[in-house]
Structures are given as structure tokens and as C-alpha cells.
Design a protein around this motif. Structure first.
Motif, short mmCIF file in Angstrom:
data_model
loop_
_atom_site.label_atom_id
_atom_site.label_comp_id
_atom_site.label_asym_id
_atom_site.label_seq_id
_atom_site.Cartn_x
_atom_site.Cartn_y
_atom_site.Cartn_z
N GLN A 9 0.85 -1.18 0.00
CA GLN A 9 0.00 0.00 0.00
C GLN A 9 0.89 1.24 0.00
O GLN A 9 1.86 1.30 0.76
CB GLN A 9 -0.86 0.02 1.28
N THR A 31 -8.83 -2.69 -8.73
CA THR A 31 -9.94 -3.28 -7.98
C THR A 31 -10.32 -2.39 -6.80
O THR A 31 -11.49 -2.28 -6.45
CB THR A 31 -9.62 -4.71 -7.51
N ARG A 36 -14.29 1.17 -4.39
CA ARG A 36 -14.66 2.48 -3.83
C ARG A 36 -15.80 3.11 -4.63
O ARG A 36 -16.68 3.76 -4.06
CB ARG A 36 -13.44 3.42 -3.78
N ASP A 57 -9.24 -5.37 5.82
CA ASP A 57 -9.24 -6.78 5.44
C ASP A 57 -9.50 -6.94 3.94
O ASP A 57 -9.80 -5.97 3.25
CB ASP A 57 -10.31 -7.54 6.24
N VAL A 59 -11.61 -8.39 0.68
CA VAL A 59 -12.91 -8.85 0.19
C VAL A 59 -12.71 -10.30 -0.27
O VAL A 59 -11.65 -10.63 -0.83
CB VAL A 59 -13.36 -7.92 -0.96
N GLY A 85 -3.95 -4.07 -7.90
CA GLY A 85 -4.73 -4.48 -6.72
C GLY A 85 -5.30 -5.89 -6.85
O GLY A 85 -5.98 -6.36 -5.94
N ARG A 88 -4.41 -10.56 -5.20
CA ARG A 88 -3.88 -10.21 -3.90
C ARG A 88 -3.71 -11.44 -3.04
O ARG A 88 -3.27 -11.34 -1.89
CB ARG A 88 -4.90 -9.32 -3.22
N GLN A 92 -6.44 -15.95 -5.87
CA GLN A 92 -6.81 -15.02 -6.95
C GLN A 92 -5.85 -15.17 -8.14
O GLN A 92 -6.27 -15.07 -9.30
CB GLN A 92 -6.78 -13.57 -6.45
N ARG A 157 -8.72 8.64 3.07
CA ARG A 157 -9.56 7.43 2.98
C ARG A 157 -9.73 6.84 4.37
O ARG A 157 -8.79 6.87 5.17
CB ARG A 157 -8.85 6.39 2.10
N ARG A 168 -3.56 -3.49 7.00
CA ARG A 168 -3.39 -3.75 5.56
C ARG A 168 -1.97 -4.20 5.25
O ARG A 168 -1.75 -5.08 4.41
CB ARG A 168 -3.75 -2.51 4.75
P1 ADP Z 1 -4.25 -0.53 -1.15
O1 ADP Z 1 -3.41 -1.23 -2.17
O2 ADP Z 1 -3.65 0.76 -0.75
O3 ADP Z 1 -4.71 -1.41 -0.03
P2 ADP Z 1 -6.57 -0.62 -2.87
O4 ADP Z 1 -7.28 0.58 -3.36
O5 ADP Z 1 -5.89 -1.49 -3.84
O6 ADP Z 1 -5.59 -0.05 -1.79
O7 ADP Z 1 -7.59 -1.54 -2.03
C1 ADP Z 1 -8.38 -1.02 -0.99
C2 ADP Z 1 -9.14 -2.15 -0.30
O8 ADP Z 1 -10.02 -2.78 -1.23
C3 ADP Z 1 -8.27 -3.30 0.23
O9 ADP Z 1 -7.74 -3.03 1.51
C4 ADP Z 1 -9.29 -4.46 0.24
O10 ADP Z 1 -10.17 -4.37 1.35
C5 ADP Z 1 -10.10 -4.20 -1.01
N1 ADP Z 1 -9.54 -4.89 -2.19
C6 ADP Z 1 -9.02 -4.31 -3.31
N2 ADP Z 1 -8.59 -5.24 -4.19
C7 ADP Z 1 -8.83 -6.44 -3.60
C8 ADP Z 1 -8.60 -7.79 -3.97
N3 ADP Z 1 -8.01 -8.12 -5.13
N4 ADP Z 1 -8.95 -8.77 -3.09
C9 ADP Z 1 -9.53 -8.49 -1.93
N5 ADP Z 1 -9.78 -7.25 -1.51
C10 ADP Z 1 -9.43 -6.22 -2.31
#
Ligand code: ADP
Length: 217
Positions: A9, A31, A36, A57, A59, A85, A88, A92, A157, A168
């Protein structure tokens, strides 16, 4: 070009992926941005994802895989894409390999930035509540508290608060960092130093892609 960007992050994935996507004229598929947007629009997905995201956490895989599968089958993704993103988790990554079996990945970039630097970067990150553009709190462009692109308000955020950031980063280490070895084993990984200005990092990204392209010819 079909690629993904890994990194902690605050490593600069969104910025670099956005610039590269513009240059290559392929969609930048983030993603986090998609989730968002769903939260802003109050869709069933957004309602489900909000609490999970605010806690820092992940998703669930099956939800994310469905979203990405649909997105990669939209017409604008036929020429290529840059995923930011996703994946992760190893689950996946395996699902992505199935989705893209006919059109495999070209390269995986890892933006390498140490923990203390990303914590500092995230603490001053402000994200527009209207269009999602990311700024730094000290950016003169938002000195009046307004996003120059859409008139929205740049804010911290919810998941950029320190408690969620710590969570995170821990989830990144446990669930996402194993993907570095996974893609290195497949010969797809390119690690890039993510320190310095966005221009400096972008030059490194372009150099790596040029180099891979010329080795393939
Ligand atoms: P960052 O990389 O700074 O955590 P993102 O904008 O990529 O920010 O993601 C924000 C949030 O969205 C994550 O903390 C998670 O809760 C959710 N998220 C995004 N992409 C995924 C993914 N591929 N799998 C699970 N959760 C995700």
C-alpha cells in the motif's frame, strides 16, 4: 500488453499503472477503485465491501474473481490491460491464470518500497471523494480544499487511518507477498525500486518494459 503491478500500500501502484495505461492505451483496472466506486454508489457490492475495506481486510476471493472476470471481458480490455490491486492472494492468482489462459500475462511489476516510507506516504495521502484522484496533503493544487478536476473534496480514505494501515500492511505480508515468489517462479517478475519521484520511477518502469520487449524479439 497484459500486466499486473504488485507492491505494498502506498508503493505507487495506482500512479504508475495509470501513467503506463495511458501511454499504452489500455485500461487501468484497479480493484480498489472499482470497490470504492461501488461504495460511493451504494450498490449491494459496495454495502458489503465497505466494512471489510475500512477494517483493512480483504474482500473474499470469489467476489473479487467475479468482478475481475467480468471486467477483463469488456471490449476495451481486448487489446490488453494493467491490473492494479488484483491478484492479492494465491487463490486469486490461480483464478486469473484460468481466466487469462488464452491470453497470458506478459509481465508482473513489483514496486519495492520499504514499510517506513509507505507509512509516511499514506499518512499524507488525500483521495478525492468525487473522482478518486489521489493527492498529497501538501499539494498546492488542493490548498483550497477542492479537487481541481471535479470540484469534489480530497479527504483521507477511511482505510488510510493508522490502525487500518497497520492491518493492511500485515495482510500484504501474509497474503499478497507470496505472489512475488509465485510470479518469479514463472519467470514473469520484474522488481523495480519505487523510491524517488514519480517521474524517476516511471523511467525505471519504461526501461524494464523496453528491455523485456527487446529480449522477446
Ligand atoms: P491498497 O493497495 O492501498 O490497499 P486498494 O485501493 O488497492 O488499496 O484496495 C483497498 C481495499 O479494497 C483493500 O484493503 C481491500 O479491502 C479491497 N480490495 C481491493 N482489491 C482487492 C482484492 N483483489 N482482493 C480483496 N480485496 C481487495
Amino acid at each position: 500488453m497484459r500486466m499486473l503491478i504488485l507492491g505494498r500500500q502506498g508503493a505507487g501502484k495506482g500512479t504508475q499503472a495509470g501513467r503506463l495505461a495511458e501511454l499504452a492505451a489500455v485500461p487501468h483496472i484497479s480493484t480498489g477503485d472499482m470497490l470504492r466506486a461501488a461504495v460511493r454508489e451504494g450498490t449491494p457490492l459496495g454495502q458489503r465491501a465497505k466494512q471489510i475495506m475500512d477494517a483493512g481486510d480483504l474482500v473474499p476471493d470469489e467476489v473479487m474473481v467475479g468482478i475481475v472476470d467480468d471486467r477483463l471481458h469488456e471490449p476495451d480490455a481486448a487489446r490488453g490491460w494493467i491490473l492494479d490491486g488484483f491478484p492479492r492472494t494465491v487463490g486469486q492468482a490461480e483464478a486469473l491464470a484460468e481466466i487469462t489462459a488464452a491470453t497470458p500475462l506478459d509481465v508482473v511489476l513489483e514496486l519495492v518500497v520499504p514499510n517506513d516510507v509507505v507509512i509516511e506516504r499514506i499518512s499524507i495521502r488525500r483521495t478525492c471523494d468525487g473522482c478518486g484522484t489521489v493527492y498529497s496533503a501538501d499539494d498546492a493544487a488542493i490548498a483550497d480544499g477542492t479537487c481541481p478536476k471535479c470540484g469534489g473534496t480530497p479527504r483521507q480514505r477511511d482505510d488510510d487511518r493508522p490502525e487500518a494501515v497497520a492491518r493492511r500492511l500485515a495482510v500484504y505480508e501474509s497474503d499478497t507477498a507470496p505472489l512475488v515468489d509465485h510470479y518469479a517462479g514463472l519467470g514473469l517478475l520484474e522488481a523495480i525500486d519505487g523510491l524517488g519521484t514519480t517521474d524517476e520511477v516511471f523511467d525505471r518502469v519504461l526501461a524494464v518494459i523496453d528491455d523485456r520487449t527487446s529480449r522477446r524479439i
